[in-house]
Design a protein around this motif. Structure first.
Motif, mmCIF file in Angstrom:
data_model
loop_
_atom_site.group_PDB
_atom_site.id
_atom_site.type_symbol
_atom_site.label_atom_id
_atom_site.label_comp_id
_atom_site.label_asym_id
_atom_site.label_seq_id
_atom_site.Cartn_x
_atom_site.Cartn_y
_atom_site.Cartn_z
ATOM 1 N N GLU A 65 1.690 -10.785 64.223
ATOM 2 C CA GLU A 65 1.203 -9.517 64.762
ATOM 3 C C GLU A 65 2.157 -8.392 64.359
ATOM 4 O O GLU A 65 3.366 -8.507 64.519
ATOM 5 C CB GLU A 65 1.098 -9.585 66.280
ATOM 6 N N VAL A 66 1.618 -7.342 63.821
ATOM 7 C CA VAL A 66 2.436 -6.212 63.396
ATOM 8 C C VAL A 66 1.873 -4.932 63.998
ATOM 9 O O VAL A 66 0.751 -4.542 63.707
ATOM 10 C CB VAL A 66 2.472 -6.081 61.852
ATOM 11 N N LEU A 67 2.642 -4.336 64.870
ATOM 12 C CA LEU A 67 2.322 -3.035 65.443
ATOM 13 C C LEU A 67 3.535 -2.145 65.193
ATOM 14 O O LEU A 67 4.675 -2.618 65.232
ATOM 15 C CB LEU A 67 2.039 -3.155 66.943
ATOM 16 N N PRO A 68 3.337 -0.871 64.942
ATOM 17 C CA PRO A 68 4.456 -0.008 64.549
ATOM 18 C C PRO A 68 5.663 -0.018 65.487
ATOM 19 O O PRO A 68 6.795 0.016 65.022
ATOM 20 C CB PRO A 68 3.833 1.389 64.492
ATOM 21 N N LEU A 69 5.445 -0.098 66.788
ATOM 22 C CA LEU A 69 6.559 -0.022 67.728
ATOM 23 C C LEU A 69 6.767 -1.319 68.516
ATOM 24 O O LEU A 69 7.494 -1.319 69.505
ATOM 25 C CB LEU A 69 6.363 1.152 68.689
ATOM 26 N N LEU A 70 6.177 -2.411 68.066
ATOM 27 C CA LEU A 70 6.332 -3.683 68.752
ATOM 28 C C LEU A 70 7.797 -4.114 68.713
ATOM 29 O O LEU A 70 8.368 -4.315 67.651
ATOM 30 C CB LEU A 70 5.448 -4.755 68.109
ATOM 31 N N GLY A 71 8.429 -4.206 69.890
ATOM 32 C CA GLY A 71 9.832 -4.599 69.998
ATOM 33 C C GLY A 71 10.813 -3.455 69.991
ATOM 34 O O GLY A 71 12.013 -3.669 70.133
#
Length: 79
Positions: A65-71
């Motif tokens: 999963e890749v989201l710009p602000l994940l983490g």
């Protein structure tokens, strides 16, 4: 991670390429906030259980999963 990243891009790259974990990368931010908050009174609440909270995010990243602000750590001003 040798030093605190200076940009979100550097931070997220370090997380996604597994140069560091989210918990390791967040530790300096949390430590700094805990040291300074009594003088600055910036945060109403600081969460020190980052290892538990980041576990689900690490799992999401491991699944691709890749989201710009994940983490990415954020501070929310709500009052």
């Amino acid at each position: 991670m040798p030093e605190t990243p200076q940009t979100i891009a550097v931070y997220t790259d370090a997380i996604r390429t597994k140069k560091t974990t989210i918990a390791e990368a967040l530790a300096p931010f949390l430590e700094n906030a805990q040291k300074r908050n009594s003088a600055l009174n910036v945060y109403l609440e600081l969460f020190s259980d980052i290892a538990e909270q980041t576990k689900s995010v690490e799992e999401r990243l491991a699944k691709g999963e890749v989201l710009p602000l994940l983490g990415v750590p954020i501070a929310i001003k709500d009052n």
